[in-house]
Design a protein around this motif. Structure first.
Motif, PDB file in Angstrom:
ATOM      1  N   CYS A 189      48.880   7.698 -25.291  1.00 47.00           N
ATOM      2  CA  CYS A 189      49.807   8.490 -26.100  1.00 47.00           C
ATOM      3  C   CYS A 189      50.247   9.796 -25.443  1.00 47.00           C
ATOM      4  N   LEU A 190      49.368  10.399 -24.650  1.00 47.35           N
ATOM      5  CA  LEU A 190      49.597  11.726 -24.050  1.00 47.35           C
ATOM      6  C   LEU A 190      49.894  12.794 -25.099  1.00 47.35           C
ATOM      7  N   GLN A 191      49.369  12.575 -26.309  1.00 43.87           N
ATOM      8  CA  GLN A 191      49.524  13.614 -27.340  1.00 43.87           C
ATOM      9  C   GLN A 191      48.297  13.697 -28.248  1.00 43.87           C
TER      10      GLN A 191
ATOM     11  N   GLY B 144      42.845   8.770 -27.686  1.00 40.02           N
ATOM     12  CA  GLY B 144      41.473   8.944 -27.203  1.00 40.02           C
ATOM     13  C   GLY B 144      41.209   8.354 -25.829  1.00 40.02           C
ATOM     14  N   ALA B 145      42.199   7.704 -25.233  1.00 38.31           N
ATOM     15  CA  ALA B 145      41.969   7.012 -23.963  1.00 38.31           C
ATOM     16  C   ALA B 145      41.613   7.954 -22.821  1.00 38.31           C
ATOM     17  N   CYS B 146      42.142   9.177 -22.845  1.00 37.48           N
ATOM     18  CA  CYS B 146      42.006  10.064 -21.677  1.00 37.48           C
ATOM     19  C   CYS B 146      40.756  10.943 -21.738  1.00 37.48           C
ATOM     20  N   ALA B 147      39.743  10.548 -22.506  1.00 39.32           N
ATOM     21  CA  ALA B 147      38.505  11.334 -22.581  1.00 39.32           C
ATOM     22  C   ALA B 147      37.828  11.382 -21.218  1.00 39.32           C
TER      23      ALA B 147
ATOM     24  N   VAL C  34      36.348  16.455 -22.867  1.00 40.89           N
ATOM     25  CA  VAL C  34      37.635  16.788 -23.511  1.00 40.89           C
ATOM     26  C   VAL C  34      38.610  15.623 -23.373  1.00 40.89           C
ATOM     27  N   LEU C  35      39.717  15.728 -24.100  1.00 39.98           N
ATOM     28  CA  LEU C  35      40.866  14.852 -23.856  1.00 39.98           C
ATOM     29  C   LEU C  35      41.715  15.523 -22.774  1.00 39.98           C
ATOM     30  N   ALA C  36      41.990  14.801 -21.702  1.00 37.45           N
ATOM     31  CA  ALA C  36      42.741  15.398 -20.581  1.00 37.45           C
ATOM     32  C   ALA C  36      44.144  15.826 -20.998  1.00 37.45           C
TER      33      ALA C  36
HETATM   34  S1  FES Z   1      46.383   9.952 -23.728  1.00 39.58           S
HETATM   35 FE1  FES Z   1      46.020   9.590 -25.836  1.00 39.58          FE
HETATM   36  S2  FES Z   1      44.594  11.122 -26.342  1.00 39.58           S
HETATM   37 FE2  FES Z   1      45.136  11.610 -24.316  1.00 39.58          FE
END
Ligand code: FES
Length: 227
Positions: free
Chosen positions: A60-62, A66-69, A77-79
């Motif tokens: 999502c980049l928002q 939760g993928a970017c943990a 953190v979430l990047a």
């Molecule tokens: S890419 Fe979805 S929370 Fe960071």
């Protein structure tokens, strides 16, 4: 600025540090820094050696998938929600979550979170009406991203053990409060996989990107509110 990344080629290979220069904007997120390194100047490290692109996960980049943990400067953190301008010092240290097996670079295998739910048959089943007073906390608990950050900081959680951590406690709360015919059964799996062994450090609540008040789920389950 230097960006030091703990990399790993395969699940079985040895991890190693690789350092890159970053001269992009301080308004970038750590996710943006990784993109910058991967797609700017052919991924050349500080020794001038052309490297491979850094593997990491995002969707999502928002701050909602939760993928970017990952662990940035020692903090889970979430990047995509962590910005360069807010980090101290001239170096950013990035490593994968430490409680899960590494697949490659910053990508870890978090499937145990879902497997733990399946092992214990923890599902809501048929939704039953619940008192309005429960709705606010049900909404809060349902925001869980399954990112694994709460497990990263939990002093009791070890991947593969029978203690399933805060993510499980919140799902127990949802299952018991949304379908009270399952409450007795849920109380048993909650006690066996969380309640009896949580040492209440509550660091899980500190790092949760959705700020879920897990202690409220615990309090409601501990006093058997749903039976
Ligand atoms: S890419 Fe979805 S929370 Fe960071």
């Amino acid at each position: 600025m230097r960006v030091k990344i703990l990399r790993q080629k395969t699940p079985d290979s040895e991890p190693y540090w690789e350092v890159f220069d970053y001269d992009g904007s301080a308004d970038n997120s750590v996710a943006g820094v990784l993109e910058y390194i991967n797609y700017h100047d052919d991924t050349v490290n500080v020794d001038g050696v052309r490297s491979t692109r850094i593997a990491w996960e995002c969707s999502c980049l928002q701050g909602v998938c939760g993928a970017c943990a990952m662990v940035v400067n020692g903090v889970p953190v979430l990047a995509c929600e962590t910005f360069v301008r807010d980090l101290k010092g001239r170096e950013i240290e990035i490593r994968p979550l430490r409680k899960f097996p590494v697949l490659r670079d910053l990508v870890v295998d978090r499937s145990s979170i879902q497997e733990n739910l399946m092992k214990t048959d923890l599902y809501i089943g048929e939704y039953r009406p619940s008192p309005e007073e429960d709705h606010a906390h049900q909404y809060a608990a349902a925001k869980c991203l399954k990112c694994g950050l709460c497990l990263e900081v939990c002093p009791n959680y070890v991947d593969g053990s029978h203690f399933f951590g805060a993510v499980f406690a919140n799902d127990c709360y949802l299952a018991a409060s949304r379908n009270r015919t399952r409450a007795k059964e849920v109380a048993g799996v909650y006690a066996g996989h969380f309640g009896n062994e949580c040492s209440k450090s509550l660091s899980c609540m500190e790092v949760c990107p959705m700020k879920i008040p897990t202690i409220a789920s615990m309090a409601k389950l501990n006093r058997n509110k749903f039976r």
